[in-house]
Design an enzyme around this catalytic site. Structure first.
Site, short mmCIF file in Angstrom:
data_model
loop_
_atom_site.label_atom_id
_atom_site.label_comp_id
_atom_site.label_asym_id
_atom_site.label_seq_id
_atom_site.Cartn_x
_atom_site.Cartn_y
_atom_site.Cartn_z
N CYS A 1 0.83 -1.21 0.00
CA CYS A 1 0.00 0.00 0.00
C CYS A 1 0.86 1.26 0.00
O CYS A 1 0.54 2.25 -0.65
CB CYS A 1 -0.93 0.00 1.20
SG CYS A 1 -0.10 0.07 2.81
N HIS B 1 -2.29 1.31 7.07
CA HIS B 1 -2.56 1.29 5.64
C HIS B 1 -2.27 2.66 5.05
O HIS B 1 -2.51 3.69 5.69
CB HIS B 1 -4.03 0.92 5.42
CG HIS B 1 -4.41 0.62 4.02
ND1 HIS B 1 -3.63 -0.14 3.16
CD2 HIS B 1 -5.51 0.98 3.29
CE1 HIS B 1 -4.24 -0.24 1.99
NE2 HIS B 1 -5.38 0.42 2.05
N ASN C 1 -8.38 4.23 -2.61
CA ASN C 1 -7.73 3.04 -2.05
C ASN C 1 -7.02 2.27 -3.17
O ASN C 1 -7.12 2.62 -4.35
CB ASN C 1 -8.77 2.17 -1.35
CG ASN C 1 -8.17 1.26 -0.31
OD1 ASN C 1 -6.96 1.18 -0.14
ND2 ASN C 1 -9.02 0.54 0.42
#
Length: 287
Positions: free
Chosen positions: A78, A234, A254
């Site tokens: 991520c 994240h 995302n």
């Protein structure tokens, strides 16, 4: 569900998940100063805050400054996606490219020592790019998203053409690295987003809490999603906000594919004590 038809909808998430169904990958970098006053910080003035519009969205229309939603697969990368996505936006807004251009997440996954699919941090990713430059995804395509999470990286940058140089990074607001982070300045963060464009942020995606992003389908996220430094897990890209919506929200891109959430995006509450630690680690990429 498309964002355009879900502006006022509130959707509750399901009870606490017993296992994460999507990868994360945040591992805090030791390159960051532990003293907030020593961290590189952008200048956000009171006038900037006053002048910031009530709503900003860098993901749509004539303001669009991002590439398509990506999918990190099973790799804990991520941090690489968040970094590269924000570099893409910064280079486009600076006029380096005439349209948002996909750059290589694989370069970071393969070439940043000690990171890869095992996790990393935005600051480490940007610092690498300052030294080495960034290549396009066409020249160095993603392979890690289809690899096992513990994939061992093999850097193949030497034969690649550098597409652009990165000059540095600043934090949009001072980091919150320890304890409770509910007092972070969301108004200053909004001003930074309006002034500089999309930001790379690391957040608490709510795993093992009420408000888990794994279960999100649409609307403005409900649930706990605490503002605690130790819960950050994240990294994503902050692309918008709307202070005038019936429930004011932040809009976040995302890296779990376009079939997740609202076409790959999530909206979380704005101005409710720094939900999900949205303002805990927010990085501006300088080009």
């Amino acid at each position: 569900m498309h964002t355009s038809i879900a502006i006022t909808l509130l959707v509750s998430t399901l009870p606490t998940a017993t296992a994460a169904t999507h990868p994360r990958g945040y591992v805090r970098s030791e390159n960051n100063s532990t003293l907030l006053q020593d961290a590189p910080l952008a200048t956000i003035t009171l006038q900037d805050i006053k002048d910031a519009p009530d709503a900003v969205d860098w993901s749509i229309g004539s303001n669009k400054a991002i590439t398509d939603v990506k999918d990190q697969g099973d790799c804990g990368s991520c941090w690489a996606f968040s970094t590269i996505e924000t570099v893409e936006s910064a280079l486009f807004l600076a006029g380096t490219f005439d349209r948002p251009t996909e750059l290589s997440t694989e370069e970071l996954v393969d070439c940043v020592r000690g990171s890869g699919c095992r996790g990393g941090d935005i600051t480490t990713g940007v610092d690498y790019l300052v030294k080495k430059g960034v290549v396009t995804s066409k020249d160095y395509p993603d392979t890690s998203s289809n690899a096992r999470p513990a994939k061992k990286s093999s850097c193949s940058i030497k034969d690649k053409e550098i597409a652009a140089k990165i000059t540095g990074r600043n934090f949009a607001v001072p980091e919150c690295r320890v304890g409770d982070c509910s007092k972070q300045d969301e108004e200053a963060l909004a001003a930074a987003l309006a002034k500089f464009g999309p930001l790379a942020i690391c957040i608490n995606s709510g795993y093992e809490q009420t408000g888990d992003w794994d279960e999100y389908e649409g609307g403005v996220l409900k649930g706990t999603c605490r503002a605690k430094a130790d819960d950050i897990d994240h990294c994503v890209q902050l692309v918008g906000y709307d202070k005038t919506a019936s429930t004011p929200y932040w809009k976040i891109r995302n890296s779990w594919g376009s079939d997740w959430g609202e076409d790959g995006f999530i909206r979380i509450p704005y101005g409710q004590g720094n939900k999900c630690c949205v303002a805990c680690e927010a990085v501006i990429v300088e080009v």
